[in-house]
Write an enzyme that holds these catalytic residues in place. Sequence first.
Site, PDB file in Angstrom:
ATOM      1  N   GLY A 171       0.826  -1.219   0.000  1.00  0.00           N
ATOM      2  CA  GLY A 171       0.000   0.000   0.000  1.00  0.00           C
ATOM      3  C   GLY A 171       0.857   1.265   0.000  1.00  0.00           C
TER       4      GLY A 171
ATOM      5  N   CYS B 103       2.276   0.319  12.906  1.00  0.00           N
ATOM      6  CA  CYS B 103       0.831   0.466  13.164  1.00  0.00           C
ATOM      7  C   CYS B 103       0.563  -0.061  14.563  1.00  0.00           C
ATOM      8  CB  CYS B 103      -0.047  -0.184  12.098  1.00  0.00           C
ATOM      9  SG  CYS B 103       0.135  -1.931  11.935  1.00  0.00           S
TER      10      CYS B 103
HETATM   11  C1  LIG Z   1       3.879  -3.624   8.537  1.00  0.00           C
HETATM   12  S1  LIG Z   1       4.199  -4.592   7.161  1.00  0.00           S
HETATM   13  C2  LIG Z   1       4.519  -3.368   5.936  1.00  0.00           C
HETATM   14  C3  LIG Z   1       3.270  -2.800   5.310  1.00  0.00           C
HETATM   15  C4  LIG Z   1       3.574  -2.039   4.029  1.00  0.00           C
HETATM   16  N1  LIG Z   1       4.486  -0.955   4.252  1.00  0.00           N
HETATM   17  C5  LIG Z   1       2.324  -1.492   3.361  1.00  0.00           C
HETATM   18  O1  LIG Z   1       1.993  -0.339   3.513  1.00  0.00           O
HETATM   19  O2  LIG Z   1       1.653  -2.261   2.665  1.00  0.00           O
HETATM   20  C6  LIG Z   1       5.809  -5.189   7.454  1.00  0.00           C
HETATM   21  C7  LIG Z   1       6.356  -6.035   6.326  1.00  0.00           C
HETATM   22  O3  LIG Z   1       7.736  -6.269   6.591  1.00  0.00           O
HETATM   23  C8  LIG Z   1       8.059  -7.556   6.111  1.00  0.00           C
HETATM   24  N2  LIG Z   1       9.336  -7.959   6.746  1.00  0.00           N
HETATM   25  C9  LIG Z   1       9.526  -8.575   7.930  1.00  0.00           C
HETATM   26  N3  LIG Z   1      10.826  -8.757   8.152  1.00  0.00           N
HETATM   27  C10 LIG Z   1      11.489  -8.238   7.103  1.00  0.00           C
HETATM   28  C11 LIG Z   1      12.852  -8.137   6.744  1.00  0.00           C
HETATM   29  N4  LIG Z   1      13.820  -8.614   7.538  1.00  0.00           N
HETATM   30  N5  LIG Z   1      13.171  -7.551   5.565  1.00  0.00           N
HETATM   31  C12 LIG Z   1      12.197  -7.070   4.750  1.00  0.00           C
HETATM   32  N6  LIG Z   1      10.882  -7.162   5.024  1.00  0.00           N
HETATM   33  C13 LIG Z   1      10.529  -7.739   6.196  1.00  0.00           C
HETATM   34  C14 LIG Z   1       6.859  -8.375   6.492  1.00  0.00           C
HETATM   35  O4  LIG Z   1       6.812  -9.563   5.735  1.00  0.00           O
HETATM   36  C15 LIG Z   1       5.721  -7.412   6.185  1.00  0.00           C
HETATM   37  O5  LIG Z   1       5.280  -7.590   4.869  1.00  0.00           O
END
Ligand SMILES: C[S@@+](CC[C@H](N)C(=O)[O-])C[C@H]1O[C@@H](n2cnc3c(N)ncnc32)[C@H](O)[C@@H]1O
Length: 486
Positions: free
Chosen positions: A300, A421
């Site tokens: 998003g 969030c």
């Molecule tokens: C809160 S969500 C992000 C939402 C996104 N920014 C949006 O607006 O759609 C966090 C994301 O970080 C990813 N994530 C977790 N650990 C990570 C890492 N070490 N490197 C990159 N992405 C990671 C998760 O899989 C998840 O999709």
Amino acid sequence: MADPRQSRGRRPGGRPPRARKSADPSRRAALEVLTAVRVDDAYTNLVLPSVLRTHGLTGRDAAFTTELVSGTLRRRATYDAVIAACLDRPLAKVQAKVLDALRLGAHQLLSMRVPSHAAISSTVDLVRDAVGQGAAGFANAVLRRVCEEDLAGWVRRVAPDPVRDPHGFSAVAHSHPRWVVDALGEALARSPRTEVATTTADELQALLAADNEAPAVCLVARPGRVDRAELPGTPTLFSPYGVVLDGGDPGEVPAVAQGRAGVQDEGSQLVALALARVGLEPGPEVAEERWLDLCAGPGGKSALLAALAATRDGSAPGARLLSVERQPHRARLVRRALDGADGSLGVVTADGTQPAWPAGSFDRVQVDVPCTGLGALRRRPESRWRRSPEDLEALVPLQRALLDRAVDAVRPGGVVLYSTCSPVLAETADVVSSVLAERDDVRLGDLSLVLPEVTDAAGPLPGTMQLWPHRHRTDAMFMALLERTS
Ligand SMILES: C[S@@+](CC[C@H](N)C(=O)[O-])C[C@H]1O[C@@H](n2cnc3c(N)ncnc32)[C@H](O)[C@@H]1O
């Protein structure tokens, strides 16, 4: 010899028994979703649409089922306390499926405008179909006791004393785990209101109540791809790209179906807007800025950032965005969200803590870290029951590592926007403070200068921003702007 199946249940005198009523499709669908959430750890928003389809539920029936499921899940702690007070045995001894049905019945009796006789008889039908006649009699007896009081009366009876144990009272009255009430109370105390005189205790009540209200669906018009005036709904208060949908299925809005708009909470829109808007210290002369979204899935914020990058006016250099996501299936969602967008350099499936790019490669970095999500309880009815304080033990070190790598990735004079969030201080102020304490090449910027239209949003550290559902009608997004000094 007579067929025993035919003679079973015959009354003396030969009259056939009255046909038993079966539960209605809406309630059967609701019970099916509750079972999937309990047994398979399913997410309501993922499982509900297919269950509605299977039962052929649309329009008002679908809306009724959605409210049955979401309200029952949200208010589970309140209803369990009420049901427990109506039992002559511990709640834990009640068969799980029967308890799910009793919670559905309690929601109809105490929070929906379903007449008592309809709420009770439909739940009894449901229990009879799902479990049997004995359990149906038990459900009937319990729900007859539940309907002896209204919700406020029950809360007075079953919740702890609000003066002696205010958080214990709130946990039952507003149906939140006790540790979540404590954590939200601590976060609110560090985010005092500047525009309105109130106490943290009153604010906590307002926040917990807001968490139990189904939020309106918010759409984002991706700049350069659609104007928000073309979207149905009311313009959002702060984001220049948002509308609050009046109702209906967002998937049926043509711009959403075509990816020119998306469903996105206004708080998330503001995160992307803040990163795109902030003025940078001059860096090397470049024709085009490079932006990085380090935790991009499901995409998003990347989609809005890419659109903002592609539509910069002549006063700033153009920009392009690289999106990084560790989970392959979520990286695919990011690609889908960016499909047809200008302004994207591409999507990389990679671990953001193991950078595959030279330090200082980017001008702006978004790091929207994985978190407990306790700021988005309105939208995820079951999530408050899935989280525990132990989750923080794994999440906080990852959040710190991701923020540290984000700062490495940005050039001197560039900025990092850290967001969650969740308003929980361990994930917000504590993470940012610990990274600032270990580095001498970064300082906090002032987000009130970047988003001056967003008031009453002071965060727990100077210059940080904390949004709240009860104040801003957004998710409780936290944002910190970190400026790389050398
Ligand atoms: C809160 S969500 C992000 C939402 C996104 N920014 C949006 O607006 O759609 C966090 C994301 O970080 C990813 N994530 C977790 N650990 C990570 C890492 N070490 N490197 C990159 N992405 C990671 C998760 O899989 C998840 O999709």
